[in-house]
Enzyme design. Structure first.
Site, PDB file in Angstrom:
ATOM      1  N   CYS A  72      -3.833   2.927   3.530  1.00  8.05           N
ATOM      2  CA  CYS A  72      -2.396   3.140   3.300  1.00  8.05           C
ATOM      3  C   CYS A  72      -1.844   3.806   4.549  1.00  8.05           C
ATOM      4  O   CYS A  72      -2.324   4.868   4.948  1.00  8.05           O
ATOM      5  CB  CYS A  72      -2.196   4.039   2.076  1.00  8.05           C
ATOM      6  SG  CYS A  72      -0.493   4.584   1.811  1.00  8.05           S
ATOM      7  N   CYS A 181       2.268  -2.017   6.852  1.00 10.74           N
ATOM      8  CA  CYS A 181       1.903  -1.562   5.514  1.00 10.74           C
ATOM      9  C   CYS A 181       0.828  -2.509   5.007  1.00 10.74           C
ATOM     10  O   CYS A 181       0.960  -3.736   5.159  1.00 10.74           O
ATOM     11  CB  CYS A 181       3.114  -1.578   4.574  1.00 10.74           C
ATOM     12  SG  CYS A 181       2.721  -1.278   2.829  1.00 10.74           S
TER      13      CYS A 181
END
Length: 263
Positions: A72, A181
């Site tokens: 992440c 992302c």
């Protein structure tokens, strides 16, 4: 047998898991995601650190993990120092692939597609200054794309027209797009279609897989016994059944809940 824990706020880290699994299929993988606090980009930093520490530490101990991947971008910019301080095993984070995008861009104009939190962080600014100082870097921060990737794995079709609207400001401006992302590679094909014109789309998945391989070494010959790759989430929800079908296709077992609700 080596055991790798891959952690994310949602299902985006599955794109990283797939890259690592493709190179090292003989390891056991534990995939955990904190859906009770999703999305991480909207959390206070102290809350994000507390939640990540709790879930990662719990599973490291439970499964005798050899290496942790924080899949992440938002979490990686915040929690890596504290995790590395508290754990005795390697912890690998992810960063936007700005350097390779800058190297491959002929127009010297690249687009950074990430969450609103990631595009504004000082860490991201430093990456741009260090590796793309000769480029114009356009940024789009979108939580909606994160949601679309989540929805795709739960069986919902991705709207190409909605994607095209989000990407419209970059038309005729960039020749490389950084997927900043880990959710976004899950809809990489749809992003390419929505953008329309030819563009390089770059993510960090392969680089992370190579890093894991370097740290753990070549895997020993896989045993004949089937390896169960496990999946955990923080709180049960109504979409587990649909998501489990996608997980099964990725050689991951059905989701088990850690029952760790949002604070």
């Amino acid at each position: 047998m080596k055991r790798v824990l891959i952690f994310d706020s949602g299902v985006g880290g599955l794109s990283v898991y797939q890259e690592i699994y493709a190179q090292l299929p003989g390891f056991q993988y534990i995939y955990a995601f904190d859906d009770a606090a999703f999305p991480y980009g909207e959390l206070l930093e102290n809350v994000l650190i507390e939640r990540t520490q709790h879930i990662v530490s719990l599973l490291v101990e439970r499964h005798s993990i050899d290496l942790v991947v924080i899949a992440c971008n938002t979490a990686s910019t915040v929690v890596l120092p504290s995790l590395r301080k508290n754990l005795t095993i390697p912890v690998v984070g992810v960063v936007p692939a700005i350097k390779p995008a800058a190297l491959i861009s002929k127009q010297k104009a690249i687009g950074l597609l990430a969450t609103p939190a990631t595009i504004k962080r000082d860490y991201t600014n430093k990456l741009v200054e260090q590796f793309a100082s000769d480029c114009e870097v356009f940024r789009i921060g979108s939580t909606r794309l994160v949601e679309m990737a989540e929805e795709k794995l739960r069986g919902k079709a991705v709207s190409i027209s909605e994607l095209a609207e989000i990407l419209y400001p970059w038309q005729n401006k960039v020749d490389s797009i950084v997927l900043g992302c880990t959710h976004f590679p899950l809809i990489k094909q749809e992003i390419a279609v929505a953008f329309g014109s030819p563009v390089h789309i770059i993510d960090s998945g392969l680089a992370i897989a190579n890093r894991v391989k370097a740290l753990l070494g070549e895997q020993v010959k896989a045993s004949s016994a089937s390896v169960l790759n496990l999946t955990y989430n923080s709180a049960a929800n109504n979409h587990v059944a649909a998501l489990n079908r996608s997980l099964q296709e990725m050689q991951l077992e059905a989701i088990q809940s850690l029952c760790y609700p949002k604070i």
